[in-house]
Design a protein around this motif. Structure first.
Motif, PDB file in Angstrom:
ATOM      1  N   VAL A   1       1.327   1.703  -2.891  1.00  0.00           N
ATOM      2  CA  VAL A   1       1.967   1.386  -4.164  1.00  0.00           C
ATOM      3  C   VAL A   1       2.450  -0.053  -4.074  1.00  0.00           C
ATOM      4  O   VAL A   1       3.256  -0.391  -3.209  1.00  0.00           O
ATOM      5  N   ILE A   2       1.936  -0.890  -4.956  1.00  0.00           N
ATOM      6  CA  ILE A   2       2.295  -2.307  -4.924  1.00  0.00           C
ATOM      7  C   ILE A   2       3.571  -2.545  -5.722  1.00  0.00           C
ATOM      8  O   ILE A   2       4.477  -3.208  -5.278  1.00  0.00           O
ATOM      9  N   ALA A   3       3.639  -2.016  -6.930  1.00  0.00           N
ATOM     10  CA  ALA A   3       4.823  -2.196  -7.770  1.00  0.00           C
ATOM     11  C   ALA A   3       4.868  -1.079  -8.798  1.00  0.00           C
ATOM     12  O   ALA A   3       3.843  -0.526  -9.163  1.00  0.00           O
ATOM     13  N   SER A   4       6.058  -0.767  -9.243  1.00  0.00           N
ATOM     14  CA  SER A   4       6.231   0.233 -10.285  1.00  0.00           C
ATOM     15  C   SER A   4       7.269  -0.298 -11.263  1.00  0.00           C
ATOM     16  O   SER A   4       8.420  -0.485 -10.902  1.00  0.00           O
ATOM     17  N   VAL A   5       6.822  -0.571 -12.503  1.00  0.00           N
ATOM     18  CA  VAL A   5       7.700  -1.139 -13.513  1.00  0.00           C
ATOM     19  C   VAL A   5       7.401  -0.475 -14.856  1.00  0.00           C
ATOM     20  O   VAL A   5       6.237  -0.339 -15.241  1.00  0.00           O
ATOM     21  N   GLY A   6       8.416  -0.066 -15.555  1.00  0.00           N
ATOM     22  CA  GLY A   6       8.257   0.457 -16.901  1.00  0.00           C
ATOM     23  C   GLY A   6       7.316   1.638 -17.025  1.00  0.00           C
ATOM     24  O   GLY A   6       6.565   1.727 -17.984  1.00  0.00           O
ATOM     25  N   GLY A   7       7.330   2.529 -16.059  1.00  0.00           N
ATOM     26  CA  GLY A   7       6.474   3.707 -16.132  1.00  0.00           C
ATOM     27  C   GLY A   7       5.040   3.472 -15.707  1.00  0.00           C
ATOM     28  O   GLY A   7       4.213   4.371 -15.758  1.00  0.00           O
ATOM     29  N   GLN A   8       4.717   2.246 -15.290  1.00  0.00           N
ATOM     30  CA  GLN A   8       3.368   1.949 -14.812  1.00  0.00           C
ATOM     31  C   GLN A   8       3.441   1.519 -13.360  1.00  0.00           C
ATOM     32  O   GLN A   8       4.367   0.832 -12.948  1.00  0.00           O
ATOM     33  N   THR A   9       2.444   1.923 -12.603  1.00  0.00           N
ATOM     34  CA  THR A   9       2.412   1.639 -11.173  1.00  0.00           C
ATOM     35  C   THR A   9       1.122   0.908 -10.832  1.00  0.00           C
ATOM     36  O   THR A   9       0.046   1.295 -11.289  1.00  0.00           O
ATOM     37  N   LEU A  10       1.223  -0.146 -10.042  1.00  0.00           N
ATOM     38  CA  LEU A  10       0.050  -0.824  -9.517  1.00  0.00           C
ATOM     39  C   LEU A  10      -0.269  -0.178  -8.177  1.00  0.00           C
ATOM     40  O   LEU A  10       0.577  -0.158  -7.272  1.00  0.00           O
ATOM     41  N   LEU A  11      -1.464   0.368  -8.065  1.00  0.00           N
ATOM     42  CA  LEU A  11      -1.880   1.122  -6.886  1.00  0.00           C
ATOM     43  C   LEU A  11      -3.061   0.427  -6.239  1.00  0.00           C
ATOM     44  O   LEU A  11      -3.981  -0.021  -6.928  1.00  0.00           O
ATOM     45  N   LEU A  12      -3.044   0.329  -4.914  1.00  0.00           N
ATOM     46  CA  LEU A  12      -4.147  -0.250  -4.155  1.00  0.00           C
ATOM     47  C   LEU A  12      -4.750   0.857  -3.299  1.00  0.00           C
ATOM     48  O   LEU A  12      -4.024   1.570  -2.605  1.00  0.00           O
ATOM     49  N   ALA A  13      -6.064   1.014  -3.377  1.00  0.00           N
ATOM     50  CA  ALA A  13      -6.756   2.064  -2.622  1.00  0.00           C
ATOM     51  C   ALA A  13      -7.858   1.446  -1.768  1.00  0.00           C
ATOM     52  O   ALA A  13      -8.562   0.543  -2.213  1.00  0.00           O
ATOM     53  N   SER A  14      -8.004   1.950  -0.531  1.00  0.00           N
ATOM     54  CA  SER A  14      -9.092   1.479   0.320  1.00  0.00           C
ATOM     55  C   SER A  14     -10.215   2.505   0.275  1.00  0.00           C
ATOM     56  O   SER A  14      -9.984   3.703   0.154  1.00  0.00           O
ATOM     57  N   SER A  15     -11.447   2.016   0.369  1.00  0.00           N
ATOM     58  CA  SER A  15     -12.629   2.879   0.365  1.00  0.00           C
ATOM     59  C   SER A  15     -13.372   2.697   1.675  1.00  0.00           C
ATOM     60  O   SER A  15     -13.977   1.651   1.907  1.00  0.00           O
ATOM     61  N   GLN A  16     -13.314   3.714   2.525  1.00  0.00           N
ATOM     62  CA  GLN A  16     -13.966   3.628   3.829  1.00  0.00           C
ATOM     63  C   GLN A  16     -15.491   3.555   3.690  1.00  0.00           C
ATOM     64  O   GLN A  16     -16.153   2.919   4.482  1.00  0.00           O
ATOM     65  N   GLY A  17     -16.027   4.172   2.643  1.00  0.00           N
ATOM     66  CA  GLY A  17     -17.479   4.221   2.467  1.00  0.00           C
ATOM     67  C   GLY A  17     -18.133   2.860   2.354  1.00  0.00           C
ATOM     68  O   GLY A  17     -19.180   2.614   2.944  1.00  0.00           O
ATOM     69  N   ASP A  18     -17.520   1.940   1.595  1.00  0.00           N
ATOM     70  CA  ASP A  18     -18.110   0.615   1.451  1.00  0.00           C
ATOM     71  C   ASP A  18     -17.154  -0.508   1.850  1.00  0.00           C
ATOM     72  O   ASP A  18     -17.391  -1.671   1.556  1.00  0.00           O
ATOM     73  N   SER A  19     -16.059  -0.145   2.515  1.00  0.00           N
ATOM     74  CA  SER A  19     -15.080  -1.109   3.027  1.00  0.00           C
ATOM     75  C   SER A  19     -14.497  -1.996   1.925  1.00  0.00           C
ATOM     76  O   SER A  19     -14.197  -3.161   2.150  1.00  0.00           O
ATOM     77  N   SER A  20     -14.330  -1.430   0.749  1.00  0.00           N
ATOM     78  CA  SER A  20     -13.769  -2.187  -0.364  1.00  0.00           C
ATOM     79  C   SER A  20     -12.349  -1.725  -0.658  1.00  0.00           C
ATOM     80  O   SER A  20     -11.887  -0.698  -0.162  1.00  0.00           O
TER      81      SER A  20
END
Length: 107
Positions: free
Chosen positions: A6-25
């Motif tokens: 979770v990068i930030a949560s403001v005003g009911g919205q959250t910025l989420l960062l996800a890693s993908s092991q399948g393609d390393s993205s």
């Protein structure tokens, strides 16, 4: 949770960062209670087979004024095995035992 930060949560919205092991993205999303909007995908040079990500969103000195992104690199070489120490010291500190005071707390 592995692979989500979770990068930030403001005003009911959250910025989420996800890693993908399948393609390393890495994928970023804006998420709220009912929707998730994919903002984009990025790669980190030299990182592969990643399944872990963390972001520290605080200034960490002049080199990292916006924080620090930490990712797991499954393709990194194994670190060298440390050699056991054979040195001994006759001046090693001795442990001492202490006992707690039996005096009751007084206000």
């Amino acid at each position: 949770m592995e692979g989500l930060a979770v990068i930030a949560s403001v005003g009911g919205q959250t910025l989420l960062l996800a890693s993908s092991q399948g393609d390393s993205s890495f994928h970023s999303y804006v998420v709220n209670r009912t929707t998730a909007l994919h903002l984009g995908t990025f790669f980190v040079d030299g990182v592969g087979e990643t399944d872990s990500v963390h972001y520290a969103p605080v200034p960490l000195g002049p080199q990292f004024p916006l924080g620090l992104l930490v990712v797991q690199n499954g393709e990194a070489p194994e670190p060298p095995t440390p050699r056991p120490s054979t040195a001994t010291s006759s001046t090693a500190p001795r442990s001492s035992s202490t006992s707690a005071s039996s005096t009751p707390y007084q206000h």
